[in-house]
Scaffold this motif. Structure first.
Motif, PDB file in Angstrom:
ATOM      1  N   LEU A  11      -9.043  -0.328 -11.087  1.00 20.78           N
ATOM      2  CA  LEU A  11      -7.684  -0.854 -11.206  1.00 20.78           C
ATOM      3  C   LEU A  11      -6.761   0.340 -11.387  1.00 20.78           C
ATOM      4  O   LEU A  11      -6.801   1.019 -12.411  1.00 20.78           O
ATOM      5  CB  LEU A  11      -7.555  -1.803 -12.393  1.00 20.78           C
ATOM      6  CG  LEU A  11      -6.140  -2.350 -12.633  1.00 20.78           C
ATOM      7  CD1 LEU A  11      -5.701  -3.224 -11.461  1.00 20.78           C
ATOM      8  CD2 LEU A  11      -6.075  -3.130 -13.929  1.00 20.78           C
ATOM      9  N   THR A  14      -0.493   0.971 -13.355  1.00 21.03           N
ATOM     10  CA  THR A  14       0.659   0.128 -13.070  1.00 21.03           C
ATOM     11  C   THR A  14       1.829   0.990 -12.622  1.00 21.03           C
ATOM     12  O   THR A  14       2.152   1.999 -13.253  1.00 21.03           O
ATOM     13  CB  THR A  14       1.062  -0.668 -14.329  1.00 21.03           C
ATOM     14  OG1 THR A  14      -0.034  -1.491 -14.723  1.00 21.03           O
ATOM     15  CG2 THR A  14       2.288  -1.531 -14.062  1.00 21.03           C
ATOM     16  N   TRP A  78       2.551  -6.718  -7.037  1.00 16.82           N
ATOM     17  CA  TRP A  78       1.331  -5.901  -7.001  1.00 16.82           C
ATOM     18  C   TRP A  78       1.194  -5.255  -5.627  1.00 16.82           C
ATOM     19  O   TRP A  78       1.939  -5.574  -4.704  1.00 16.82           O
ATOM     20  CB  TRP A  78       0.104  -6.727  -7.361  1.00 16.82           C
ATOM     21  CG  TRP A  78      -0.279  -7.824  -6.403  1.00 16.82           C
ATOM     22  CD1 TRP A  78       0.467  -8.911  -6.041  1.00 16.82           C
ATOM     23  CD2 TRP A  78      -1.522  -7.957  -5.700  1.00 16.82           C
ATOM     24  NE1 TRP A  78      -0.225  -9.700  -5.163  1.00 16.82           N
ATOM     25  CE2 TRP A  78      -1.447  -9.161  -4.942  1.00 16.82           C
ATOM     26  CE3 TRP A  78      -2.688  -7.194  -5.660  1.00 16.82           C
ATOM     27  CZ2 TRP A  78      -2.490  -9.595  -4.133  1.00 16.82           C
ATOM     28  CZ3 TRP A  78      -3.743  -7.624  -4.854  1.00 16.82           C
ATOM     29  CH2 TRP A  78      -3.632  -8.814  -4.112  1.00 16.82           C
ATOM     30  N   HIS A  80      -1.854  -3.485  -2.752  1.00 13.91           N
ATOM     31  CA  HIS A  80      -3.271  -3.462  -2.423  1.00 13.91           C
ATOM     32  C   HIS A  80      -3.460  -2.906  -1.018  1.00 13.91           C
ATOM     33  O   HIS A  80      -2.512  -2.826  -0.240  1.00 13.91           O
ATOM     34  CB  HIS A  80      -3.874  -4.866  -2.519  1.00 13.91           C
ATOM     35  CG  HIS A  80      -3.188  -5.888  -1.661  1.00 13.91           C
ATOM     36  ND1 HIS A  80      -3.537  -6.123  -0.351  1.00 13.91           N
ATOM     37  CD2 HIS A  80      -2.158  -6.737  -1.926  1.00 13.91           C
ATOM     38  CE1 HIS A  80      -2.781  -7.074   0.149  1.00 13.91           C
ATOM     39  NE2 HIS A  80      -1.921  -7.466  -0.787  1.00 13.91           N
ATOM     40  N   GLY A  90     -11.774  -2.946  -4.727  1.00 12.92           N
ATOM     41  CA  GLY A  90     -11.086  -2.453  -5.918  1.00 12.92           C
ATOM     42  C   GLY A  90      -9.781  -1.730  -5.699  1.00 12.92           C
ATOM     43  O   GLY A  90      -9.248  -1.149  -6.647  1.00 12.92           O
ATOM     44  N   TYR A  92      -6.382  -2.064  -5.662  1.00 12.21           N
ATOM     45  CA  TYR A  92      -5.235  -2.906  -5.991  1.00 12.21           C
ATOM     46  C   TYR A  92      -4.717  -2.538  -7.377  1.00 12.21           C
ATOM     47  O   TYR A  92      -5.441  -1.942  -8.181  1.00 12.21           O
ATOM     48  CB  TYR A  92      -5.613  -4.394  -5.951  1.00 12.21           C
ATOM     49  CG  TYR A  92      -6.790  -4.744  -6.845  1.00 12.21           C
ATOM     50  CD1 TYR A  92      -6.629  -4.950  -8.214  1.00 12.21           C
ATOM     51  CD2 TYR A  92      -8.080  -4.865  -6.321  1.00 12.21           C
ATOM     52  CE1 TYR A  92      -7.702  -5.249  -9.026  1.00 12.21           C
ATOM     53  CE2 TYR A  92      -9.168  -5.159  -7.127  1.00 12.21           C
ATOM     54  CZ  TYR A  92      -8.967  -5.361  -8.482  1.00 12.21           C
ATOM     55  OH  TYR A  92     -10.032  -5.650  -9.286  1.00 12.21           O
ATOM     56  N   ALA A  93      -3.466  -2.916  -7.662  1.00 10.92           N
ATOM     57  CA  ALA A  93      -2.872  -2.640  -8.972  1.00 10.92           C
ATOM     58  C   ALA A  93      -1.517  -3.353  -9.079  1.00 10.92           C
ATOM     59  O   ALA A  93      -0.933  -3.734  -8.056  1.00 10.92           O
ATOM     60  CB  ALA A  93      -2.688  -1.132  -9.196  1.00 10.92           C
ATOM     61  N   VAL A 114      -4.356  -8.407 -14.858  1.00  9.10           N
ATOM     62  CA  VAL A 114      -4.723  -8.505 -13.442  1.00  9.10           C
ATOM     63  C   VAL A 114      -6.095  -9.162 -13.341  1.00  9.10           C
ATOM     64  O   VAL A 114      -7.088  -8.644 -13.852  1.00  9.10           O
ATOM     65  CB  VAL A 114      -4.744  -7.121 -12.772  1.00  9.10           C
ATOM     66  CG1 VAL A 114      -5.131  -7.245 -11.304  1.00  9.10           C
ATOM     67  CG2 VAL A 114      -3.391  -6.442 -12.907  1.00  9.10           C
ATOM     68  N   ALA A 116      -9.217 -10.645 -10.979  1.00  9.58           N
ATOM     69  CA  ALA A 116      -9.801 -10.319  -9.668  1.00  9.58           C
ATOM     70  C   ALA A 116     -11.243 -10.795  -9.617  1.00  9.58           C
ATOM     71  O   ALA A 116     -11.839 -11.152 -10.637  1.00  9.58           O
ATOM     72  CB  ALA A 116      -9.723  -8.815  -9.405  1.00  9.58           C
ATOM     73  N   ASN A 189      -8.216  -6.913 -15.648  1.00  5.22           N
ATOM     74  CA  ASN A 189      -7.787  -5.514 -15.718  1.00  5.22           C
ATOM     75  C   ASN A 189      -8.930  -4.553 -15.403  1.00  5.22           C
ATOM     76  O   ASN A 189      -9.110  -3.527 -16.063  1.00  5.22           O
ATOM     77  CB  ASN A 189      -7.172  -5.208 -17.086  1.00  5.22           C
ATOM     78  CG  ASN A 189      -5.800  -5.839 -17.239  1.00  5.22           C
ATOM     79  OD1 ASN A 189      -5.163  -6.216 -16.262  1.00  5.22           O
ATOM     80  ND2 ASN A 189      -5.331  -5.962 -18.462  1.00  5.22           N
ATOM     81  N   GLY A 190      -9.694  -4.912 -14.373  1.00  3.11           N
ATOM     82  CA  GLY A 190     -10.764  -4.045 -13.899  1.00  3.11           C
ATOM     83  C   GLY A 190     -12.031  -4.085 -14.714  1.00  3.11           C
ATOM     84  O   GLY A 190     -12.985  -3.371 -14.399  1.00  3.11           O
TER      85      GLY A 190
END
Length: 257
Positions: A11, A14, A78, A80, A90, A92-93, A114, A116, A189-190
């Motif tokens: 992630l 931000t 966001w 990606h 993975g 994306y953010a 976030v 996912a 958040n990952g």
């Protein structure tokens, strides 16, 4: 199988912008394949929106692409990859854009959350399975025993009509999602569930949570047991406040509560 990282993390960091600012971004592709960045929901010129084959040619391996555009909005968004299956891997953010004018609500602190999905399978192999059999991961199919039970409860004619309707649509009534928890785990958040991502706050504070659904295909039902949430924005746009116990967030949506 490993994933792709942005600035060293599944992630990425931000991005925080301000409404009205001009944003310069240089994206260096250190992969051995083409890459791209799509700024999801952001209003910008077509050649600054990284969709290979549509708005630009992609970022070649080892090359750097310079994005530059004026920020014309505010809220939670966001970004990606739009190349191959890099988003599922993975890339994306979140993006947080601070408004020019005061917001119509107050809060003491904020956290970005976030959501996912993640698979240890190669996403290309997963996709190939779905192309051959769309319900490959849906194991909870109805059986003859279910048919007999439905006949007892609803009658033969109603049960047969129900089965016929689904058959005519060539669709399983169990097709809630094409990919299930058989291969997916779910990240916040990952981090996987066992990592227990935690957002800190002090008692009595009003906390703003910026939810982003960065999943490849998963919908999430979001609730905080015993705590009501007031939805104040959706997809970056203010909404009339709505107090809920739970909300459903679709792929690529954002909600501020």
């Amino acid at each position: 199988r490993g994933g792709f990282t942005v600035t060293g993390s599944v992630l990425a960091s931000t991005l925080r912008w301000k409404e009205g600012d001009t944003v310069p971004l240089r994206v260096a592709n250190a992969l051995d394949e083409d890459a791209s960045i799509h700024w999801h929901g952001i209003l910008l010129p077509a050649n600054m929106d990284g969709v290979p084959g549509l708005s630009f040619h992609g970022i070649r391996a080892g090359e750097t692409f310079s994005y530059r555009f004026r920020v014309r909005q505010n809220g939670t968004y966001w970004y990606h990859s739009h190349s191959e299956f890099q988003e599922q891997l993975g890339m994306y953010a979140p993006i947080v854009i601070e408004p020019r004018e005061p917001e119509p609500f107050e809060y003491d602190r904020e956290h970005t959350v976030v959501l996912a999905d993640w698979t240890d399978e190669n996403p290309a192999r997963l996709f190939a399975k779905l192309k051959k059999q769309s319900d490959y991961y849906n194991f909870q199919q109805r059986t003859t025993a279910d048919f007999i039970r439905d006949v007892r409860e609803r009658g033969f004619r109603a049960t047969l009509a129900d089965r016929g309707m689904w058959g005519q649509m060539r669709m399983s009534d169990r097709d809630l999602a094409d990919v299930s928890g058989y291969t997916y785990t779910y990240l916040m958040n990952g981090q996987p569930p066992a990592a227990n991502w935690t957002g800190l706050f002090q008692p009595g504070e009003r906390v703003r949570l910026r939810f982003v659904n960065a999943a490849a295909m998963t919908y999430f039902d979001v609730r905080i047991p015993g705590v009501k949430m007031t939805v104040v924005a959706a997809d970056g746009q203010y909404v009339d406040p709505v107090t809920v116990d739970e909300f459903r967030i679709a792929v690529a949506e954002t909600f501020d509560v």
